[in-house]
Structure formats: C-alpha cells, structure tokens
Design an enzyme around this catalytic site. Structure first.
Site, short mmCIF file in Angstrom:
data_model
loop_
_atom_site.label_atom_id
_atom_site.label_comp_id
_atom_site.label_asym_id
_atom_site.label_seq_id
_atom_site.Cartn_x
_atom_site.Cartn_y
_atom_site.Cartn_z
CD GLU A 113 -23.96 38.97 56.72
OE1 GLU A 113 -25.14 39.39 56.81
OE2 GLU A 113 -23.29 39.08 55.69
CD GLU A 131 -21.55 41.51 53.26
OE1 GLU A 131 -21.36 40.28 53.37
OE2 GLU A 131 -21.09 42.35 54.04
C1 3H9 Z 1 -21.64 35.86 55.71
O1 3H9 Z 1 -22.03 35.87 54.58
C2 3H9 Z 1 -20.54 36.72 56.23
C3 3H9 Z 1 -20.18 37.79 55.25
O2 3H9 Z 1 -20.65 39.02 55.72
C4 3H9 Z 1 -18.71 37.82 54.94
C5 3H9 Z 1 -17.82 37.87 56.13
C6 3H9 Z 1 -16.36 38.15 55.87
N1 3H9 Z 1 -22.03 28.13 54.24
O3 3H9 Z 1 -30.46 25.33 54.63
P1 3H9 Z 1 -30.35 24.26 53.63
C7 3H9 Z 1 -25.41 24.32 53.63
S1 3H9 Z 1 -22.31 34.78 56.83
C8 3H9 Z 1 -21.83 26.81 54.22
O4 3H9 Z 1 -30.72 22.88 54.05
P2 3H9 Z 1 -32.47 25.47 52.12
C9 3H9 Z 1 -26.30 23.75 54.71
O5 3H9 Z 1 -25.58 23.47 55.87
C10 3H9 Z 1 -23.47 33.83 55.89
N2 3H9 Z 1 -22.83 25.91 54.06
O6 3H9 Z 1 -31.16 24.60 52.28
C11 3H9 Z 1 -26.82 22.49 54.02
O7 3H9 Z 1 -25.79 21.51 54.11
P3 3H9 Z 1 -26.14 19.96 54.31
C12 3H9 Z 1 -24.73 34.57 55.58
C13 3H9 Z 1 -24.07 26.39 53.92
O8 3H9 Z 1 -32.83 25.44 50.69
C14 3H9 Z 1 -26.95 22.92 52.56
O9 3H9 Z 1 -26.11 24.06 52.42
N3 3H9 Z 1 -25.66 33.69 54.95
C15 3H9 Z 1 -24.34 27.76 53.93
O10 3H9 Z 1 -33.49 25.07 53.12
C16 3H9 Z 1 -28.36 23.31 52.16
O11 3H9 Z 1 -28.84 24.28 53.09
C17 3H9 Z 1 -26.54 32.96 55.64
O12 3H9 Z 1 -26.63 33.04 56.84
C18 3H9 Z 1 -23.26 28.66 54.09
N4 3H9 Z 1 -23.44 29.99 54.11
O13 3H9 Z 1 -32.06 26.95 52.52
C19 3H9 Z 1 -27.41 32.02 54.84
N5 3H9 Z 1 -25.68 27.94 53.78
O14 3H9 Z 1 -26.94 19.59 53.12
C20 3H9 Z 1 -27.40 30.64 55.44
C21 3H9 Z 1 -26.21 26.71 53.66
O15 3H9 Z 1 -24.81 19.32 54.44
N6 3H9 Z 1 -28.16 29.69 54.66
N7 3H9 Z 1 -25.25 25.77 53.75
O16 3H9 Z 1 -26.95 19.90 55.57
C22 3H9 Z 1 -29.51 29.67 54.63
O17 3H9 Z 1 -30.21 30.48 55.22
C23 3H9 Z 1 -30.16 28.55 53.88
O18 3H9 Z 1 -29.21 27.52 53.70
C24 3H9 Z 1 -30.71 28.95 52.48
C25 3H9 Z 1 -31.17 27.65 51.71
C26 3H9 Z 1 -31.90 29.89 52.65
C27 3H9 Z 1 -29.66 29.59 51.64
#
Ligand code: 3H9
Length: 699
Positions: free
Chosen positions: A131, A111
C-alpha cells in the site's frame, strides 16, 4: 468435483464432506471490489448457518490469490460492506477459517488471509503489503494483524518496504503457518480443511494474540523514513498505525482507519495511483498490439556508454547480442563496460555469477558490420551526428536480412531522414533508451512516417522483454522527453542569469521532490552534450527573438569542464559531496554584465512555479500536436526517464492539481517580461475556458 453455489459473480461456496470451500473468482487479479466483499460476508454467514461443515477454507480461482483492494474503487464513493466488515466476518466466524495463498496475496488480499485463523502458502507464492507504494497504508487491518502473528519490527519491514515476500520466508517469521508443494489451490484447500479437522493444523483468531511493544523499532523506523523519503507522508502514518497494534484490536483498527484517512485524502495518493495505472496504460494502445516480428538475436552498433548499456539490458533479458565497433580499442572498452554492468548486477544480488557468465557468453563482439547479417533487430547507438547515422543505415540496408528491424537510438535527430537513406523505411524506427540504459526503465518508441505496424508492435514487445516502460512518440526534435526538457531547462538558466544561483535552483527543485536539481543532473550527464546541441542549433540559425539560455553553460564548457567526468562543472567533485564551483560565480557576473541584467530575488516557490509551468507548457504542446498520444504518456516518460517525483504523478497530473486557469494566468504574467518564451499553448487556453483537465484527455 462438487459444483460450487454462486453467491454472486465473484464468490461461490460449496462442500467437500465436512470442508466448506469459499472460492473467489474475480479476474484478472481477484481484486477485492464490492462484489468480493459482499460475497465473502454472505458466504461465511450461509456456511455457518447451514452447519454442515467443520471448517471454511478460502481460496482463489485464476492466477493469483486476492491481489489487493480494487484500486479503481478509490476514486468512487464508498459502496457495499467495508473491508473491515468483510474481514470481521472471517475472523469472527464460529467455524475456523483458513486461507490458501497462491500467486500473490497483496494488500487487502494478504489482510484477508491475516483475518482467517491460519494461512497456508503454496510454494512459490508471495505476499506483501504494498500500500505504501500507492500513497496509502494497509487499511484493512494489516497494520494490526501482521504484528500479532509476527512482531512490530517485522511488520514495519514488510509494510514500509512494500516488498513481495516468499511464503517460505513468511513461514520462518510467523506470517504463514505452513507451506505446501505446488498444486491446484482447490485441491490444496480440501486437503488443508481435512488437516484442520484432524487436528494437524492449528487455527486461532489473530485478534486474540497480544503484541509486545517495541518503541525502539518504531523510533528507528520513523527516523529512517524521514531521512530516506522526507516527502512521503504515508510512511510515518504507517509506522504510527503499527505502533497502535499493542492496543486491543478494535481500538487499533480505529487508529489504523484515522491514519489511512490522512493518506487517502493526500494528493500523493492520487499521484502514486496515477503512476500505477499509467505504467500499464502506455502499452494499452493499438500500436502495441497485433503481429510482431521475430526477436531472437539483437545487434548493437557502438560500444560507448549507451551502446554498452543497451547491450547489457538485452543480455540481462536473455537475448544474444552482437556488438559492433569500428576499432579494437572501442570494442574492448564496450566489453569491459558490459562486464562491469553485469558484475554490478551480481553484487546487488540481481543475478547469480552463473547467470552473469551465461549472459556474457551470449555477447559476440565484432569489428565487422557484415556480422549483422543474421540479426532480427539492430540498434544503432553511435555519436549524435546525422552524417554518421546516415552512413551506418546505408550500410545496414545492404547487410541486414530482409525483415530485420533497423532502429536508431538517437535522442533528437529526425528518424525519417535516417529511414530515407534505406530502401526499407518501413523497417526503421527510433528506440530511444535512457542512460544508464540497463537501469533506466523508459524506452521511447519513435514511429517514423513509414514505420510498419508490426515493427512498432515489436518495439513494444522489446520493451516488455527488457522489462521497460515503452511509450509511443512521434518524430520531432527531441521526441517527447528531450523536447520538453529542451524547453523547460532554459528556465533554469534564465532563473540563474536573472538572480538565483545554480544551488538555489537545485535545492528548490529537490524540495519539490526531484532526486537531483537540473544543474547536478547536467554535471552528471556531462555538460558537453548540451554544448554540442547548442552549437548545432547555432549553425541551424536560432530564433533571433529568443533569449539565449546557454551563456553560463557555454563559459563553463569552454574551460573543458563538463561536470563530474572532468571533476568540475557547476559543482566541484573532489571526492565526497559536490561543492559549488566558486568560478561559476565569476562567469555569472560576466554573463549578467554582458546582458545588462540586474539580479533579482527569487523564492523557492517562484523557482518551482516557473520551472513547472514551463515544463507543463511544452508538455501541453506535445500532446496537442500528437507527439505524445495522451497526457499520461508524457507523465510516464517523466517518471521513468527523468526522475520526476513519482508521488506527483507526472507533469500533467501535477498540472491538474494547479488547474489550467491558474497556469494560463501565470504564463500571461511571465509573458510580460519575456513574451517570446512564455506563450500560452492553445490547448491549455481551451482547457481553462471550458474547465477541462488533462485527466479528461486520458480517457
Ligand atoms: C489495498 O489493498 C488497500 C487495502 O489495504 C484496503 C484499504 C481499505 N485493483 O499488473 P498487471 C489490474 S491497495 C484494480 O498487468 P501482473 C491492472 O491494472 C492494493 N485493478 O498484471 C491490469 O489491468 P489492465 C494493494 C488492478 O501479472 C490487470 O489488473 N495491492 C489491481 O503483471 C493486470 O495487472 C497492490 O498494490 C488492483 N489492486 O501483476 C497490488 N491490481 O489489464 C497491485 C492489478 O486493464 N497489483 N490490477 O491493464 C500488482 O502489483 C500487480 O497487478 C500484480 C499482477 C503483481 C498483482
């Protein structure tokens, strides 16, 4: 290289000639927390005020572009500038703004890119709006700006699926303006800035683009989500927000905010976010860390459904597998099943035919257990009989090389008793896969009394290699999942014996969100497994005070009807949808007569309440006695191994939505009818007394 000036801990800016660089550096995934939002706003303001540049290029340090909003902030009161304010700064900037996408630009990250005036993707990068998978909708303008640069139909596809899209695909559909070969994001940012200045890359405000209405696409999306995912409210909210993109941007953003709020306030959001963090939390335990052993070659004993599924899973992960069977016929059957599994992956576009052939060339079938002398890990997956398992482990002890890990895939049996027949109990553990093992993501890693720390850590390493969710469990009858299942599945039987029908129980639980009710699951898994277990327990001497739950299932199994595989069980399987087996009604009458039961009426809510309360009770005991480390481990076992509805977060997350006090009241009420089965777990009683939750025990 020019030094960048920090705005705060997460954002810095600087100049390369006329190109202003805005760098976001918020490890690990550049989540868009308050510091990032504040930093973007200030940096855009400072750069415009300083009037030294002709363009602002936004890029990220580290492994990825912004991966989304900082989900951890959702549980806190709003802080700092909103997403909308930060992104308006980029969109309304007098200087053109461009974003450079590497890694994954997800949710609020994509976004952000949509609010800049052009988007450049580095080859291999992905973008998406995931999301909906967290129970919300894009809330930072994604539902309004993506249709502007693509179309309503495309935005519906991306936002309702949550899929990660290659920047190459995005460039074909208008979401991405240019794809460049791989390289350092900062270098690409500088080169892109120069291209903009030289007029070789067009920029324009997304807000200025009109959207063509597409009522047909919206209607079809709404009916599709209703049909496929009737439980999830956010999908329809998302489609409705996208429909508002034909309005001027400011009005569309207001509509998006309304739909976003509905989802933020729903328990589904909390359940799905719990699932997101829970999946990661289960391997965040000391036992999963530290030294691991080598894992280059795996042996699997048993070519049945389970053994073949485990072997398939290893082959899919690129591990060479030696599969052992006692007879040629069984071995051939195993190879055929594995080939079929891999062919299925090819037909679902999960692997290429070449990759399938390579995986198959890694399989060595053998009738000689001696051939396991050089493997690093053996997974035994034979019949659930202790004598057979003991015999196999005695042999493995003499055959396997020193340091090889010996694992049993038993679902119930005592891992310590199996380990004791070897001279190396420290090398033995349970690796409990779930059928079909190449599909189901749960792996229970069962720690024996003497399992060595590096053996346990290697279990978690295997889970990661196989892309499974490894959950630590201690030894007991059924470990975490099957022990809890063994308890609450009795309630499904009691409800049927006392007046409900198997179909009513199934329908009520499907209404709760399970993909299939327990009787359909029983038919699918094979009723013979439970029958054998009940026979075993009868031999061991059941608790005489406990009400017998297997009376109806025994009558069905005694006919040789084991469910789907025999064409008959609780349902009839004659092609097409399963229909209730009318003969079950006759058995039910017999069971009720034999047990002097006058049938009563149950509402769907009664059924869900009893079933879930039973599940939660045993889950509480499993946490209390340490079989599971934390409530979240139980939750993930159920999400990834038992089809528990993800949007409810897991049984103990769901329990917190009811509250310990209410659960204790329910159990006390049920106990008036059956005080042996219904007993308040001391942990739950304590939680009710001191007002704590299972979430408190997770932290
Ligand atoms: C959103 O964006 C809403 C908007 O529309 C605005 C609204 C107003 N936040 O998965 P990993 C942490 S909603 C906080 O193991 P990978 C995760 O917990 C969001 N923390 O790595 C982990 O922590 P820990 C939309 C986050 O390489 C560490 O980062 N976005 C977030 O296998 C490493 O993550 C998503 O849904 C976050 N957003 O995968 C994307 N994301 O080491 C969500 C990750 O303490 N994330 N962490 O366990 C993912 O899909 C995967 O993390 C990603 C990397 C593909 C990015």
């Amino acid at each position: 290289m020019t030094e960048l000036n920090p705005i705060n801990d997460a954002v810095s800016y600087g100049y390369e000639g006329n190109v202003a660089l805005l760098c976001i550096n918020n490890p690990p995934v550049n989540a868009m927390g308050v510091a990032v939002r504040e930093g973007i706003m200030h940096a855009v303001e400072v750069i415009n005020d300083q009037a030294k540049a002709k363009v602002i290029v936004v890029y990220c340090a580290g492994r990825t572009f912004i991966a989304g909003a900082d989900i951890r902030e959702f549980a806190k009161p709003p802080m700092g500038p909103s997403y909308g304010e930060a992104l308006s700064a980029l969109e309304d900037s007098a200087l053109p703004t461009v974003s450079i996408i590497h890694g994954t630009a997800l949710g609020g990250g994509f976004e952000t890119a949509l609010a800049t005036h052009a988007r450049v993707g580095i080859s291999g990068a992905k973008f998406g709006l995931p999301e909906v998978l967290l129970g919300i909708i894009p809330g930072a303008g994604g539902t309004q700006r993506l249709p502007r640069v693509t179309s309503i139909a495309y935005a519906l596809d991306i936002a309702l699926s949550g899929r990660h899209v290659s920047v190459e695909e995005g460039a074909r559909d208008g979401a991405i303006d240019r794809v460049v070969d791989s390289g350092d994001p900062r270098e690409i940012a500088i080169a892109t800035g120069r291209e903009v200045i030289e007029g070789n890359l067009n920029t324009r405000r997304t807000a200025d683009i009109d959207v063509a209405a597409d009522d047909a696409a919206i209607d079809s999306a709404l009916s599709m989500v209703q049909q496929k995912n009737p439980h999830l409210i956010n999908l329809a909210e998302c489609a409705k927000a996208i429909a508002a993109s034909t309005l001027p941007l400011s009005e569309g953003l207001e509509r998006e905010a309304d739909h976003f709020r509905v989802c933020m306030n729903s328990p589904q959001r909390s359940g799905l976010i719990h699932a997101f963090f829970g999946e990661r939390a289960v391997s965040n335990v000391p036992e999963a860390k530290g030294e691991t052993r080598k894992l280059d070659k795996v042996g699997v004993i048993g070519g049945g459904t389970m053994g073949s599924g485990i072997a398939t899973s290893c082959l899919l992960a690129g591990l060479p597998v030696r599969m052992i069977e006692v007879q040629q016929e069984g071995l051939d059957r195993g190879v055929t099943t594995i080939t079929k599994n891999l062919d299925g992956a090819v037909s679902r576009n999960k692997m290429t035919p070449e990759a399938r052939d390579k995986a198959l060339s890694n399989l060595t079938p053998s009738l000689a257990m001696q051939d396991l002398d050089d493997v690093d890990l053996v997974i035994e997956a034979v019949f659930e009989k202790m004598d057979i398992k003991k015999d196999i482990f005695t042999k493995l002890d003499t055959i396997c090389k020193p340091g090889a890990i010996l694992a049993t895939n038993t679902s119930y049996l005592n891992v310590d008793a199996i380990a004791k027949v070897t001279n190396r109990p420290q090398d033995v553990l349970g690796l409990h896969f779930f059928s079909p093992a190449h599909v189901m993501r749960l792996l229970e890693i069962v720690q024996g009394e003497q399992t060595a720390p590096d053996v346990l850590a290697t279990g978690f390493d295997l889970a990661r290699t196989l892309k499974k969710v490894g959950v630590l469990a201690q030894v007991c009858d059924g470990f975490i999942g099957n022990r809890i299942l063994g308890h609450y599945s009795k309630v499904a039987s009691y409800l049927v014996m006392d007046g409900a029908t198997p179909q009513q129980v199934d329908a009520a639980l499907e209404g709760f969100g399970f993909a299939m009710g327990p009787h359909k699951v029983g038919d699918l898994a094979g009723l013979d497994i439970g029958y054998m277990t009940r026979q075993r327990r009868k031999e061991e001497g059941p608790d005489p005070k406990e009400r017998y739950a297997g009376a109806l299932a025994d009558k069905i199994c005694e006919q040789g009807w084991y469910g789907r595989k025999t064409g008959k069980g609780y349902y009839l399987y004659e092609g097409g949808a399963p229909v209730p087996n009318p003969e079950v009604d006759t058995f039910l009458d017999e069971v009720r007569a034999e047990n002097d039961i006058t049938p009563q009426d149950f509402s769907d809510q009664d059924i869900v309440d009893q079933y879930m309360t039973a599940m939660i009770s045993e889950a509480a005991r499993v946490v209390e006695d340490g079989t599971a480390k934390r409530p979240v481990d139980v939750d993930m076992v159920f999400l990834f191994g038992y089809g528990f509805p993800r949007f409810r977060g897991g049984p103990l997350h769901y329990a917190d939505t009811i509250g310990a006090k209410e659960l204790v009241t329910r159990i006390d009420t049920y106990a008036q009818e059956d005080p042996t089965y219904w007993q308040v777990p001391p942990l739950l009683r304590k939680m009710a007394d001191d007002g704590t939750t299972f979430a408190d025990l997770n932290s």
